[in-house]
Each structure stands twice: as C-alpha cells, then as structure tokens.
Design an enzyme around this catalytic site. Structure first.
Site, PDB file in Angstrom:
ATOM      1  N   SER A 196      -0.220   4.420  -1.330  1.00 41.59           N
ATOM      2  CA  SER A 196       1.158   3.466  -1.103  1.00 41.59           C
ATOM      3  C   SER A 196       2.308   4.517  -1.156  1.00 41.59           C
ATOM      4  CB  SER A 196       1.096   2.604  -2.386  1.00 41.59           C
ATOM      5  OG  SER A 196       2.436   1.762  -2.107  1.00 41.59           O
ATOM      6  N   CYS A 197       3.458   3.928  -0.572  1.00 47.52           N
ATOM      7  CA  CYS A 197       4.493   4.715  -0.229  1.00 47.52           C
ATOM      8  C   CYS A 197       5.766   3.661   0.012  1.00 47.52           C
ATOM      9  CB  CYS A 197       4.566   5.786   0.785  1.00 47.52           C
ATOM     10  SG  CYS A 197       4.212   4.915   2.375  1.00 47.52           S
ATOM     11  N   GLY A 198       6.810   3.722   0.916  1.00 51.11           N
ATOM     12  CA  GLY A 198       7.648   2.892   1.026  1.00 51.11           C
ATOM     13  C   GLY A 198       7.518   1.865   2.021  1.00 51.11           C
ATOM     14  N   GLY A 200       4.445   2.473   4.317  1.00 54.73           N
ATOM     15  CA  GLY A 200       2.974   2.975   4.901  1.00 54.73           C
ATOM     16  C   GLY A 200       2.868   4.244   5.874  1.00 54.73           C
ATOM     17  N   TRP A 225       5.168  -0.377  -0.745  1.00 57.15           N
ATOM     18  CA  TRP A 225       6.342  -1.020  -1.997  1.00 57.15           C
ATOM     19  C   TRP A 225       7.270  -1.880  -1.322  1.00 57.15           C
ATOM     20  CZ3 TRP A 225       6.159  -1.789  -6.647  1.00 57.15           C
ATOM     21  CH2 TRP A 225       7.519  -1.910  -7.473  1.00 57.15           C
TER      22      TRP A 225
END
Length: 238
Positions: A196-198, A200, A225
């Site tokens: 996961s990240c901000g 994708g 996120w």
C-alpha cells in the site's frame, strides 16, 4: 508475425489508464478497458515492453504492475529511467503525435495481484499476510500531515512501514543482495504481502523490488491510504 517495433510511446497513466469515473486517483481500469487501451497503442501479444519515466523509477513500476495484473510478462523496467539514459548521452527525440495500428494484446486477469478495501479489512488480523506501507515514516506514524486534507493520518492496523525510497539508490533499484537483506530484516520473504502507499503508485515500486528477489505472493492495495484514510468507520493505527 505482426510488427511489434514501436519505438517509444506515451503511456498515459493518469488519464487513459486510470478509471476517470472512480472516486479515488489512479484507480485500475477494468480488464476490457485496459485491453482496449493497450491495443490502441499498437501493442501486440508478442511485443516486448520496456517502461521508463522521467524520475528514475517511479510511475514506471506502476505500469509494470498493471501488466503483471493483466497476465503480461514480457515487460521490464528501465533501471534509472530517462535520467540514467540521458546521463549516458544516449539518443532522444522530440515526440510527435502518432496514430498506431490496432494491436492484438489480450489481457488475462490475475485477481490475486490486486486487493480492495474490503479484502484488506478482512485480513488485517491474519498473521500469514503482511500489509507493507510504502509511504514515509512520518506519514505512516501520522506525524506528517497527509497531502490531501480530506485524508486522515495514520496507517492500516497491523501494517509495517517500508518506504519505497529505501529500495532505491540515486533513482535506480538497489542490488538483489541489498533488496534481499531489506525484506529479510522485516521478515517478509516467506509471507504473502500486500503493498500500500498513498494512491497506489509507489506501492508498485516495493512490489517490483519483491519480484526482483523472487517473491511471488504479493498484491497491491489499489485504493491504498487515500481510500482507507478517507473512508468512514475503518480502523486506523498511529
């Protein structure tokens, strides 16, 4: 055999290859939409793809993952991207608008490579699966504000932080030996992983690093996120 020498073509990640009707940015297209848009770029089943961007390794990893998701393996990421290319004085050209003949690319969806919010919610207490957050430590801990005001701070419960920058060295991926050490230190080499990240994008850089050292059981949380942190009633850790 169909012609597959295309030169460089522009892969419009933000517009053509993201769902414009979706609530959240960079949402993956459906199989049919992706397939059609790739065909419109003149890409065939036997085309060899090398993807790059102008930041070294950034959005190119997302494009690599999208083709993995769609069952296409004949793709590589140019290590260091355009900066590394130009640093070696290799030739470049000014792009001209081009119309391509329709390719025969066929997508074969691999649903195990992508996760939805509901799927992530159901596995946050599963010790056999590890969620890995590619954002910075400050954003992960909630000490650094999110760039989007409507998104809450913190992280998904049970997730661990592995900033994507730790996998890079001056815009290039670290060596397989260095990547193996990073993943081993976090006990990630023998578990199913969800990145996961901000929004994708940088999660795919960590996915690329995992693939480089032979990790096969991984997925990307497409909403990442931005979706989790702006959705009501989802648990958040700090």
């Amino acid at each position: 055999m169909k012609r597959n020498k295309l030169g460089s073509i522009f892969f419009d990640l933000k517009e053509t290859f993201s769902d414009q009707k979706a609530v959240f940015p960079n949402t993956m297209l459906s199989l049919k939409e992706f397939e059609l848009n790739v065909q419109n770029l003149g890409i065939h089943k036997n085309t060899r793809l090398v993807v790059y961007d102008d930041l070294g390794i950034y959005s190119s990893a997302r494009v690599w993952w999208m083709f993995q998701l769609m069952g296409f393996q004949n793709i590589a990421v140019l290590d260091g991207g355009l900066p590394a290319w130009t640093a070696l004085n290799y030739p470049t050209e000014i792009p001209n608008p081009t119309h391509y003949s329709i390719g025969d690319f066929t997508a074969l969806h691999h649903p195990e490579k992508i996760k939805s919010t509901q799927e992530v919610l159901t596995i946050i207490s599963n010790s056999m699966v590890q969620i890995v957050d590619a954002r910075s430590k400050g954003r992960f801990l909630g000490t650094t504000p999110e760039p989007r005001k409507e998104v809450k701070s913190g992280h998904i419960p049970s997730a661990i932080c592995l900033p994507y920058t730790q996998l890079l060295n001056q815009g290039k991926m670290k060596s397989e030996r260095e990547l193996t050490a990073i993943f081993s230190e976090l006990n990630l080499t023998n578990r199913e992983l969800i990145f996961s990240c901000g929004t994708g994008i940088t999660a795919c850089i960590v996915a690329l690093g995992a693939a480089m050292i032979g990790i096969e059981k991984y997925a990307v949380y497409d909403g990442s996120w931005t979706e989790w942190g702006s959705s009501p009633n989802l648990p958040i850790a700090k």
